[in-house]
Design an enzyme around this catalytic site. Structure first.
Site, PDB file in Angstrom:
ATOM      1  N   PHE A 188       0.754  -1.067  -0.319  1.00 39.33           N
ATOM      2  CA  PHE A 188       0.234  -0.016  -0.045  1.00 39.33           C
ATOM      3  C   PHE A 188       0.683   1.108   0.089  1.00 39.33           C
ATOM      4  O   PHE A 188       2.500   1.168   0.302  1.00 39.33           O
ATOM      5  CB  PHE A 188      -1.063   0.038   1.371  1.00 39.33           C
ATOM      6  N   ALA A 205       9.888  -2.815   0.797  1.00 34.31           N
ATOM      7  CA  ALA A 205       8.165  -2.605   0.080  1.00 34.31           C
ATOM      8  C   ALA A 205       7.585  -2.192   1.425  1.00 34.31           C
ATOM      9  O   ALA A 205       7.760  -2.483   2.327  1.00 34.31           O
ATOM     10  CB  ALA A 205       8.384  -4.130   0.005  1.00 34.31           C
ATOM     11  N   LYS A 206       6.889  -1.881   0.837  1.00 31.10           N
ATOM     12  CA  LYS A 206       5.320  -1.029   1.957  1.00 31.10           C
ATOM     13  C   LYS A 206       4.206  -1.907   2.098  1.00 31.10           C
ATOM     14  O   LYS A 206       4.288  -2.090   1.017  1.00 31.10           O
ATOM     15  CB  LYS A 206       4.969   0.591   1.655  1.00 31.10           C
ATOM     16  N   ALA A 207       4.382  -2.775   2.490  1.00 29.72           N
ATOM     17  CA  ALA A 207       3.964  -3.799   2.254  1.00 29.72           C
ATOM     18  C   ALA A 207       2.893  -4.215   3.617  1.00 29.72           C
ATOM     19  O   ALA A 207       3.569  -4.334   5.027  1.00 29.72           O
ATOM     20  CB  ALA A 207       4.551  -5.434   2.261  1.00 29.72           C
ATOM     21  N   TYR A 251       3.752  -4.882   8.972  1.00 30.12           N
ATOM     22  CA  TYR A 251       3.075  -3.432   9.802  1.00 30.12           C
ATOM     23  C   TYR A 251       1.760  -3.968  11.190  1.00 30.12           C
ATOM     24  O   TYR A 251       1.709  -3.407  12.584  1.00 30.12           O
ATOM     25  CB  TYR A 251       1.482  -2.662   9.404  1.00 30.12           C
TER      26      TYR A 251
END
Ligand code: PPE
Length: 313
Positions: free
Chosen positions: A36, A157-159, A163
Site C-alpha cells: 500500500f 516494500a511498503k507491505a 505492520y
C-alpha cells in the site's frame, strides 16, 4: 473515527464507499499479502495538490514488483485515478490510501493463483501523533521489538505484513505511556518508528539511518534530506547507536501521516532541552511552506488536482 467519503476507486471504476468490501477468504486476510501507500493531498491557495504523487507511485510499483504482484495498471493510470478520486469526493485536503492485494480465489500460502485487487480510498486525516505533537514534540521509547531483519521481510516494500511488527511496537509504546516507539535493527542500531523515519541533530548536523538499517525509503525522509541541503544544513546517512538518541540535540520523525514531528524525550530521557529544537523548527517551516504552496514549488513536488474545491465554511 474515520469519516466516509463518497467514492472509492476499485480496479479502474469508482464505487460507493459502502460497497468497497472483500471476502473473508481473500488471501490477504489470512497471509497479509498486501502492499500500500499513504499520500497526502494538501489544500493550497490554488486548490488541492497531491504531495510527491509520482514518488509514492514509484514505491507502490516497486513494492508490487518485489512481491511478484502483476498490477495491471500503469503509473499514469493510477496517478490520474488519484487526482480524479480527490475531485469526485470534493476533498480540499485528504490522505490517500492505494492498497493492492491478493484477493479471493484459492486458500493456501501459494499466492500466485489469486487475483490482484486494487483500491484507492481517501479521507480526512488530521495530526497523526496528536494535535500538540507538531509544536511540543512527543515522548517515545526504544522498542523491545527489533525491526524486521534483512532477508525476513523486505523493508523497502511498503507491505501490510511489515505492520505486524509496527503494531507490536506501537501497542507496547501506548500501553507503557509513550506516543510512539523507535525500533533498533537486527544489529542494534537505530532503525525507525512504527510509522515514521527518524532523524537526529547533533552539532548542527542532521543524521538518519541508511536504507540498510531496515527502514522504509520514506518519501518524507527524502524530502527532508533535500530541504536540509537547500538550507545548507549537512545531512549524513549513517548507522546510529541507540545512545545517540539520548545525547542528540534534537530528534524528529518524518512521515506522510506524521509530517515532521519533534521528539522531546526517549525512554524518559530528555532530548536536548526537552522541546522542539531550532533545526527541527526550520525544517518544519520549510516543509509546511512547500506543501501548503506558500513557497514556490521549486522541486515540482505538488500535483494540482486541477479544480478548486468549494469552501466548506
Ligand atoms: N517508516 C514506516 C514504517 C512507515 O510506515 C512510514 C509511513 C514511514 C517510515 C515514512 O514514509 P513516508 O510516508 O513515505 O515519508 N507510514 C505511513 C502509514 C502510517 C499509518 O499509520 O498507516 C504514512 O505515514 O502514511
Amino acid at each position: 473515527m474515520l469519516k466516509p467519503t463518497e467514492k472509492i476507486w476499485h480496479n479502474g471504476r469508482f464505487i460507493n464507499w459502502d460497497d468497497a468490501k472483500v471476502h473473508v477468504l481473500s488471501h490477504v486476510i489470512h497471509y497479509g499479502s498486501s502492499i500500500f501507500e499513504g499520500i497526502r493531498c494538501y489544500e493550497t491557495a490554488t486548490g488541492p495538490a497531491i504531495f510527491r504523487l509520482h514518488e509514492h507511485l514509484r514505491r507502490l510499483f516497486d513494492s508490487a514488483h518485489i512481491y511478484r504482484m502483476d498490477f495491471p495498471f500503469t503509473h499514469e493510470q493510477v496517478a490520474e485515478a488519484m487526482l480524479e478520486l480527490v475531485r469526485v469526493n470534493k476533498m480540499r485536503a485528504c490522505y490517500l490510501r492505494p492498497v493492492v492485494f491478493r484477493s479471493y480465489g484459492d486458500v493456501g500460502v501459494n499466492p500466485l493463483k489469486n487475483p490482484i485487487d486494487a483500491y484507492i480510498a481517501c479521507w480526512e486525516w488530521g495530526k497523526y501523533l496528536g494535535d500538540e505533537a507538531l509544536a511540543s514534540g512527543v515522548d517515545v521509547c526504544v522498542s523491545s521489538w527489533t525491526r524486521i531483519a534483512p532477508n525476513t521481510l523486505p523493508a523497502l516494500a511498503k507491505a501490510g505484513a511489515n505492520y505486524m511488527n509496527s503494531q507490536l511496537m506501537k501497542m507496547q509504546a501506548i500501553t507503557d505511556g509513550y506516543s510512539e516507539a523507535i525500533a533498533l535493527d537486527s544489529n542494534g542500531y537505530v532503525s525507525e518508528g512504527s510509522g515514521e523515519n527518524v532523524f537526529l541533530v547533533r552539532d548542527g548536523k542532521i543524521l538518519t539511518p541508511p536504507l540498510g538499517a531496515s527502514v522504509l525509503p520514506g518519501i518524507t525522509r527524502n524530502t527532508i534530506v533535500q530541504l536540509a541541503q537547500d538550507l545548507s544544513t549537512p545531512v549524513v546517512e549513517t548507522i546510529i547507536p541507540r545512545e545517540m538518541l539520548y545525547i542528540a540535540d534534537e530528534v524528529f520523525f518524518s512521515g506522510t501521516a506524521a509530517e515532521v514531528t519533534p521528539v522531546r524525550s526517549v525512554d524518559r530521557i530528555k532530548v536536548g532541552k526537552g522541546e522542539r529544537g531550532p533545526v527541527t523548527e526550520k525544517i518544519q517551516r520549510e516543509f509546511f511552506a512547500l506543501v501548503n504552496g506558500t513557497k514556490p514549488d521549486r522541486h515540482g513536488w505538488l500535483s494540482p488536482v486541477g479544480q478548486k474545491q468549494p469552501s466548506l465554511a
